[in-house]
Design an enzyme around this catalytic site. Structure first.
Site, mmCIF file in Angstrom:
data_model
loop_
_atom_site.group_PDB
_atom_site.id
_atom_site.type_symbol
_atom_site.label_atom_id
_atom_site.label_comp_id
_atom_site.label_asym_id
_atom_site.label_seq_id
_atom_site.Cartn_x
_atom_site.Cartn_y
_atom_site.Cartn_z
ATOM 1 N N MET A 1 2.893 -0.518 13.637
ATOM 2 C CA MET A 1 2.928 -0.435 12.185
ATOM 3 C C MET A 1 3.596 -1.683 11.601
ATOM 4 S SD MET A 1 5.098 2.245 9.827
ATOM 5 C CE MET A 1 4.604 3.607 10.872
ATOM 6 N N PRO A 2 2.916 -2.411 10.740
ATOM 7 C CA PRO A 2 3.558 -3.567 10.098
ATOM 8 C C PRO A 2 4.782 -3.137 9.299
ATOM 9 C CG PRO A 2 1.174 -3.656 9.827
ATOM 10 C CD PRO A 2 1.490 -2.309 10.408
ATOM 11 N N LEU B 1 6.021 -4.223 6.568
ATOM 12 C CA LEU B 1 5.886 -4.302 5.111
ATOM 13 C C LEU B 1 4.531 -3.732 4.746
ATOM 14 C CD1 LEU B 1 7.012 -5.414 2.365
ATOM 15 C CD2 LEU B 1 5.686 -7.481 2.843
ATOM 16 N N GLY B 2 4.517 -2.800 3.800
ATOM 17 C CA GLY B 2 3.262 -2.200 3.370
ATOM 18 C C GLY B 2 2.966 -2.527 1.922
ATOM 19 N N GLY C 1 1.615 -0.788 -1.452
ATOM 20 C CA GLY C 1 1.336 0.489 -2.087
ATOM 21 C C GLY C 1 0.289 0.363 -3.178
ATOM 22 N N ASP D 1 -0.894 1.499 1.834
ATOM 23 C CA ASP D 1 -0.472 2.891 1.674
ATOM 24 C C ASP D 1 -1.226 3.527 0.507
ATOM 25 O OD1 ASP D 1 1.647 5.057 2.286
ATOM 26 O OD2 ASP D 1 1.818 4.782 0.116
ATOM 27 N N TYR E 1 -4.272 9.549 -5.116
ATOM 28 C CA TYR E 1 -4.394 8.280 -5.838
ATOM 29 C C TYR E 1 -5.832 7.996 -6.273
ATOM 30 C CZ TYR E 1 0.153 7.198 -3.611
ATOM 31 O OH TYR E 1 1.449 7.217 -3.166
ATOM 32 N N LYS F 1 -2.623 10.389 2.455
ATOM 33 C CA LYS F 1 -1.761 11.569 2.383
ATOM 34 C C LYS F 1 -2.511 12.725 1.746
ATOM 35 C CE LYS F 1 1.771 8.305 0.729
ATOM 36 N NZ LYS F 1 0.835 7.392 0.045
ATOM 37 N N HIS G 1 1.915 14.781 1.949
ATOM 38 C CA HIS G 1 2.435 14.016 0.811
ATOM 39 C C HIS G 1 3.750 14.579 0.264
ATOM 40 C CE1 HIS G 1 0.835 11.351 -2.722
ATOM 41 N NE2 HIS G 1 2.132 11.206 -2.561
#
Length: 259
Positions: free
Chosen positions: A1-2, A4-5, A7, A30, A35, A60, A93
């Site tokens: 997993m990197p 920094l994500g 959003g 993310d 969303y 999520k 979520h």
């Protein structure tokens, strides 16, 4: 997993923003069913030319869709919207559906992982009691707990529990939705010749969190990723740590106390 994500909550130019993020070096996005931009994220992935295996994509399922069958259906719907064969990380979520539905949702995600549809299972906005009910059910512990985290809202008991159980802590609202005018934050930024958002993101990284900044502004998307050529001093970390206001410092829904 990197570590920094990027959003995409309330991002209404998702495809172009994600492409901008990829150009800035992000490889972790993310998203969420709520969303309503999974399709746009998938489009950006395909248009980027970046190999799918080099990207880490999260989504999520929100509480109104919790339950065993509805979660399995939701996983398939997310895969179809993204246009992916798998999702890297699938989070519950929020914990607002009650113990029975939370656990049914988690069991569905474990089965979806077994079917190869998702790679990792995580949760979001989970307090210690929500995490312990997973352990009590003898399920695998989540790989991730994504919670609101920034100097004003540090959620230390949850963070400590996650560290003790090898659960990665992701930080949403890491730049406090732009409310960065506190003198301590501003002074540290001036000392390093950086902007306040970079200081807050650097704090998050040095705490061992995975911050998930969001922006639609190309310049801000780029600057939020320029974090690896400076470091906060121990006394600066202590100053930021001292800003914690507990629950009163929250700026989001932060539903960690759901029953």
């Amino acid at each position: 997993m990197p570590l920094l994500g990027f959003g995409v909550y309330q991002n209404y130019t998702t495809r172009s923003s994600v492409l901008e993020a990829f150009q800035a070096g992000y490889r972790h996005v993310d998203s969420a069913q709520a969303y309503r931009n999974e399709a746009a994220v998938g489009e950006a992935v395909r248009d980027s030319g970046i190999d799918r295996g080099d990207l880490f994509i999260t989504t999520k399922c929100v509480s109104k869709n919790h339950g065993y069958e509805s979660t399995l259906k939701g996983v398939d719907e997310s895969l179809a919207k993204f246009g992916f064969e798998y999702i890297d990380l699938f989070l519950i979520h929020d914990p607002c559906s009650g113990t029975e539905r939370r656990l049914a949702t988690y069991r569905a995600l474990q089965d979806a992982r077994g079917a190869g549809k998702i790679r990792s299972i995580g949760v979001s906005n989970y307090n210690i009691q929500h995490l312990e009910e997973i352990a009590d059910a003898k399920y695998d512990m989540p790989t991730v707990n994504q919670i609101e985290l920034h100097p004003f809202c540090q959620q230390r008991p949850i963070v400590d529990y996650c560290r003790e159980h090898s659960i990665v802590v992701q930080a949403y609202c890491p730049i406090i939705r732009g409310k960065m005018d506190h003198p301590i934050i501003q002074t540290i930024a001036q000392n390093h010749g950086r902007d306040a958002a970079q200081v807050l993101l650097r704090w998050s990284l040095q705490k061992g969190f995975v911050p998930l900044p969001k922006s639609v502004t190309p310049e801000r998307i780029k600057s939020n990723a320029q974090l690896y050529d400076f470091e906060l001093e121990p006394e600066e970390m202590e100053q930021l740590d001292g800003l914690d206001r507990g629950k009163d410092g929250s700026i989001s829904w932060n539903p960690i106390d759901a029953s």
